[in-house]
Design a protein around this motif. Structure first.
Motif, short mmCIF file in Angstrom:
data_model
loop_
_atom_site.label_atom_id
_atom_site.label_comp_id
_atom_site.label_asym_id
_atom_site.label_seq_id
_atom_site.Cartn_x
_atom_site.Cartn_y
_atom_site.Cartn_z
N MET A 50 0.93 5.81 -1.02
CA MET A 50 0.22 7.02 -1.45
C MET A 50 0.87 7.58 -2.71
SD MET A 50 -1.22 8.82 1.95
CE MET A 50 0.26 9.71 2.40
N ILE A 62 14.29 1.01 6.78
CA ILE A 62 14.24 2.38 6.23
C ILE A 62 15.30 2.53 5.13
CG2 ILE A 62 14.53 4.83 6.77
CD1 ILE A 62 13.75 4.24 9.64
N TYR A 95 -0.11 17.28 -1.63
CA TYR A 95 0.69 16.05 -1.59
C TYR A 95 1.10 15.68 -3.02
CZ TYR A 95 2.42 11.63 0.19
OH TYR A 95 3.25 10.60 0.53
N GLY A 101 12.35 3.97 -1.33
CA GLY A 101 11.78 3.36 -0.12
C GLY A 101 10.60 2.47 -0.49
N PRO A 139 0.84 -1.21 0.00
CA PRO A 139 0.00 0.00 0.00
C PRO A 139 0.87 1.26 0.00
CG PRO A 139 -0.49 -1.44 1.90
CD PRO A 139 0.82 -1.86 1.32
N SER A 194 11.70 -0.56 -2.47
CA SER A 194 12.31 -1.65 -1.68
C SER A 194 11.21 -2.61 -1.19
CB SER A 194 13.12 -1.10 -0.50
OG SER A 194 12.25 -0.59 0.51
N HIS A 198 9.30 6.30 -4.50
CA HIS A 198 10.76 6.49 -4.41
C HIS A 198 11.37 5.15 -4.03
CE1 HIS A 198 10.02 6.49 -0.13
NE2 HIS A 198 9.27 7.58 -0.21
N LYS A 258 10.08 3.05 8.26
CA LYS A 258 10.10 4.52 8.26
C LYS A 258 8.92 5.06 9.06
CE LYS A 258 10.55 8.78 6.48
NZ LYS A 258 9.19 9.25 6.36
N PHE A 294 5.06 -3.10 4.70
CA PHE A 294 5.08 -1.74 5.24
C PHE A 294 6.52 -1.38 5.56
CE2 PHE A 294 0.83 -3.24 5.77
CZ PHE A 294 0.02 -2.12 5.57
P1 AMP Z 1 3.53 6.31 1.89
O1 AMP Z 1 3.38 6.36 0.41
O2 AMP Z 1 4.36 7.42 2.45
O3 AMP Z 1 2.23 6.08 2.63
O4 AMP Z 1 4.40 5.00 2.18
C1 AMP Z 1 4.00 3.74 1.72
C2 AMP Z 1 4.84 2.70 2.41
O5 AMP Z 1 6.21 2.90 2.08
C3 AMP Z 1 4.72 2.76 3.94
O6 AMP Z 1 4.65 1.45 4.46
C4 AMP Z 1 5.99 3.45 4.33
O7 AMP Z 1 6.45 3.13 5.63
C5 AMP Z 1 6.96 2.95 3.28
N1 AMP Z 1 8.10 3.86 3.16
C6 AMP Z 1 8.05 5.19 2.94
N2 AMP Z 1 9.30 5.71 2.95
C7 AMP Z 1 10.14 4.67 3.20
C8 AMP Z 1 11.56 4.57 3.34
N3 AMP Z 1 12.36 5.62 3.25
N4 AMP Z 1 12.07 3.35 3.59
C9 AMP Z 1 11.27 2.26 3.70
N5 AMP Z 1 9.94 2.30 3.58
C10 AMP Z 1 9.38 3.49 3.33
#
Ligand code: AMP
Length: 299
Positions: free
Chosen positions: A30, A178, A71, A36, A28, A39, A34, A152, A149
């Motif tokens: 948003m 992270i 966003y 992160g 999942p 990965s 990138h 981070k 998930f």
């Molecule tokens: P988001 O799009 O910000 O809601 O993030 C989606 C998923 O990616 C969430 O489970 C975050 O914890 C994970 N995520 C975001 N940034 C990183 C990062 N730098 N390293 C590892 N996981 C990440």
């Protein structure tokens, strides 16, 4: 890769895989993908036969004064990145598909959602209610075997684990490390808000966590001493944190010593971005005896 926008299309796309007994992994997000995010996708690709990535900027997890409208959104770029990682299904629903007229149900997790980002003076428990409601919906829509998930969002990962445990949702949760830029900055879609100068200042967050980690490696255990070391790095960059706290890494209860896995979590506003970062300290010290009276924890 198939891009689908409705729950019906999603279920149609997954039905043959489910019938064939293939394992399904969900990541999942948003969007504004990138390294992160990627990965997590790579981990899902390695573990599962079918990989679903959701792209949904979830309005219910943003407070009224937060950055929902601004966003970063770039679905075309996200699609290219997902395709390159051999994602099978990209689920990118419009808001009305997730929250149709008359939608009026909230899933809240107790116990972990009142502290750190859930503190009423910060993002508040409503933030996590938004997260757990949409995550529950995504789990019901995709019915994945495994969901990925990032550490981070350490508190979010704990809250999601508790959600799944408390509601007996049949999904395994994997939490991935992270991902940082080489200079230490934790990758975040919100880093896009930072000017070059602000990005430089933002490095103080990871520097603070690293300094605390070094202090603990050097024998510091007293929470006050560890926090002071981290705080100094933030002060040097003129950053006043929203919070800088040590809490037990499993239950987020307050601690006065680093004695076993302890989350050091920081949140701070840098320019137009609210950034979070964390490290787990004391992973190797859960057997540590209480220090004898009079021992200094400072190093
Ligand atoms: P988001 O799009 O910000 O809601 O993030 C989606 C998923 O990616 C969430 O489970 C975050 O914890 C994970 N995520 C975001 N940034 C990183 C990062 N730098 N390293 C590892 N996981 C990440």
């Amino acid at each position: 890769m198939r891009t689908v926008r409705t729950v019906r299309e999603l279920r149609e796309a997954l039905a043959p895989h489910r019938r064939a007994g293939r394992s399904i992994g969900l990541v999942p997000t948003m969007g504004a993908l990138h390294e992160g995010h990627l990965s997590l996708v790579r981990r899902a690709r390695a573990d599962c036969e079918v990989v679903v990535v959701s792209l949904f900027v979830n309005p219910t997890q943003f407070g009224p004064s937060e950055d929902f409208a601004s966003y970063p959104r770039d679905e075309a770029r996200d699609r290219t990145l997902a395709e390159a990682e051999r994602v099978d299904v990209l689920f990118a629903p419009p808001p009305e598909e997730v929250y149709p007229e008359g939608f009026d149900t909230t899933v809240t997790v107790g116990g972990l959602t009142q502290v750190l980002d859930g503190h009423p003076e910060r993002r508040g428990p409503g933030h996590f209610a938004g997260v757990t409601t949409v995550v529950t919906k995504l789990f019901n829509m995709v019915a994945p075997d495994v969901a990925y998930f990032g550490q981070k969002d350490a508190q979010q990962a704990l809250v999601v684990r508790k959600l799944v445990r408390d509601l007996d949702i049949p999904v395994r949760i994997e939490v991935c490390p992270i991902v940082r830029d080489p200079d230490g900055l934790a990758l975040s879609s919100r880093n896009a808000y930072l000017s070059p100068a602000e990005r430089g200042r933002a490095l103080a967050l990871s520097r603070a966590l690293r300094a605390a980690e070094e202090a603990v490696a050097g024998g510091a255990v007293d929470a006050g001493a560890v926090l002071a070391v981290a705080r100094e790095k933030l002060d040097e960059a003129g950053i006043e944190p929203d919070y800088l706290e040590l809490r037990s890494a499993s239950h987020l209860s307050g601690v006065d010593r680093v004695n076993g896995p302890t989350l050091l979590a920081v949140a701070a506003r840098v320019g137009g971005a609210r950034l979070i970062d964390n490290v787990v300290l004391g992973e190797g010290v859960d057997e540590r005896e209480p220090s004898p009276a009079g021992r200094s924890d400072e190093s």
